[in-house]
Design a protein around this motif. Structure first.
Motif, mmCIF file in Angstrom:
data_model
loop_
_atom_site.group_PDB
_atom_site.id
_atom_site.type_symbol
_atom_site.label_atom_id
_atom_site.label_comp_id
_atom_site.label_asym_id
_atom_site.label_seq_id
_atom_site.Cartn_x
_atom_site.Cartn_y
_atom_site.Cartn_z
ATOM 1 N N UNK A 112 0.804 -1.219 0.062
ATOM 2 C CA UNK A 112 -0.107 -0.073 -0.066
ATOM 3 C C UNK A 112 0.951 1.207 0.113
ATOM 4 N N UNK A 113 1.855 1.181 0.573
ATOM 5 C CA UNK A 113 2.995 2.327 0.667
ATOM 6 C C UNK A 113 3.367 2.940 -0.588
ATOM 7 N N UNK A 114 3.161 1.947 -1.572
ATOM 8 C CA UNK A 114 3.926 2.294 -3.117
ATOM 9 C C UNK A 114 2.622 3.219 -3.769
ATOM 10 N N UNK A 115 1.540 2.944 -3.342
ATOM 11 C CA UNK A 115 0.216 3.729 -3.931
ATOM 12 C C UNK A 115 -0.041 4.997 -2.943
ATOM 13 N N UNK A 116 0.616 5.584 -2.157
ATOM 14 C CA UNK A 116 0.313 6.388 -1.168
ATOM 15 C C UNK A 116 0.357 7.895 -1.642
ATOM 16 N N UNK A 123 -7.327 8.146 0.581
ATOM 17 C CA UNK A 123 -8.396 8.315 1.250
ATOM 18 C C UNK A 123 -9.491 7.179 1.280
ATOM 19 N N UNK A 124 -9.591 6.579 -0.015
ATOM 20 C CA UNK A 124 -10.457 5.524 -0.120
ATOM 21 C C UNK A 124 -10.002 4.276 0.585
ATOM 22 N N UNK A 125 -8.704 4.064 0.552
ATOM 23 C CA UNK A 125 -8.089 3.129 1.470
ATOM 24 C C UNK A 125 -8.245 3.301 3.120
ATOM 25 N N UNK A 126 -8.277 4.226 3.319
ATOM 26 C CA UNK A 126 -8.617 4.654 4.960
ATOM 27 C C UNK A 126 -9.992 4.389 5.021
ATOM 28 N N UNK A 127 -10.893 4.794 4.285
ATOM 29 C CA UNK A 127 -12.282 4.769 4.362
ATOM 30 C C UNK A 127 -12.721 3.019 4.365
ATOM 31 N N UNK A 128 -11.996 2.378 3.500
ATOM 32 C CA UNK A 128 -12.401 1.079 3.457
ATOM 33 C C UNK A 128 -11.757 0.138 4.593
ATOM 34 N N UNK A 129 -10.659 0.669 5.142
ATOM 35 C CA UNK A 129 -10.094 -0.159 6.263
ATOM 36 C C UNK A 129 -11.178 0.023 7.498
ATOM 37 N N UNK A 130 -11.567 1.368 7.618
ATOM 38 C CA UNK A 130 -12.537 1.689 8.629
ATOM 39 C C UNK A 130 -13.763 0.811 8.759
ATOM 40 N N UNK A 133 -12.984 -3.687 5.345
ATOM 41 C CA UNK A 133 -12.650 -4.039 4.003
ATOM 42 C C UNK A 133 -11.191 -3.996 3.535
ATOM 43 N N UNK A 134 -10.951 -4.366 2.239
ATOM 44 C CA UNK A 134 -9.710 -4.295 1.457
ATOM 45 C C UNK A 134 -9.298 -2.832 1.215
ATOM 46 N N UNK A 135 -8.189 -2.925 0.510
ATOM 47 C CA UNK A 135 -7.608 -1.346 0.139
ATOM 48 C C UNK A 135 -8.575 -0.865 -1.037
ATOM 49 N N UNK A 136 -8.869 -1.725 -1.981
ATOM 50 C CA UNK A 136 -9.658 -1.479 -3.058
ATOM 51 C C UNK A 136 -11.012 -2.242 -2.933
ATOM 52 N N UNK A 137 -12.398 -1.655 -3.089
ATOM 53 C CA UNK A 137 -13.437 -2.667 -2.906
ATOM 54 C C UNK A 137 -14.237 -2.367 -4.266
ATOM 55 N N UNK A 138 -14.713 -3.237 -4.901
ATOM 56 C CA UNK A 138 -15.658 -3.253 -5.958
ATOM 57 C C UNK A 138 -16.841 -3.666 -5.674
#
Length: 143
Positions: A112-116, A123-130, A133-138
């Motif tokens: 994930x650090x490579x895409x920071x 922001x999407x990753x933080x929301x999904x983790x909260x 969920x995973x880093x990307x949700x479809x």
């Protein structure tokens, strides 16, 4: 995967968003004009009217542009509206999840650090983790 999947925004949903936002903006403006005795209420209503007016404008633009929102192919996933591309090698694992009978695909990035560098993805990753969920949700509802 030989074919390319292209997801676009639903015109029917955009039309409903446009109608709803326009209605809320109109009601807020009417309420601000009819309640001239309360300054706090007027300021609140004008703010709400501006917010929903902006939402209506965005829905109207999206309704006529109808650009692709997500493209999936053998190479990976592309979000044209964000100018963001993630190859399949960027993901460590995936898991099917469900929320009230709506199926989701949760994907976790290998690094994930490579895409920071991208604020929107961060922001999407933080929301999904909260939400657990995973880093990307479809969500492929009604596709």
């Amino acid at each position: 995967m030989a074919e390319r999947f292209v997801a676009r925004a639903s015109r029917a949903r955009l039309a409903m968003m446009l109608a709803g936002a326009s209605l809320l903006a109109a009601v807020s403006g009417w309420s601000a004009l009819t309640r001239a005795d309360n300054l706090v209420w007027q300021v609140f209503c004008w703010g709400v009217m501006l917010l929903f007016g902006y939402c209506a404008l965005l829905a109207l633009l999206a309704l006529f542009q109808n650009r692709p929102q997500l493209e999936i192919d053998a190479e990976g996933m592309v979000w044209p509206c964000w100018q963001l591309s993630l190859p399949w090698s960027a993901f460590a694992r995936g898991e099917q999840q469900e929320v009230k009978r709506t199926k989701l695909l949760s994907l976790w990035l290998a690094d994930p650090a490579a895409h920071q560098h991208d604020k929107r993805l961060r922001g999407a990753i933080k929301s999904n983790h909260a939400l657990g969920r995973g880093d990307v949700v479809i969500c492929m509802a009604q596709t």
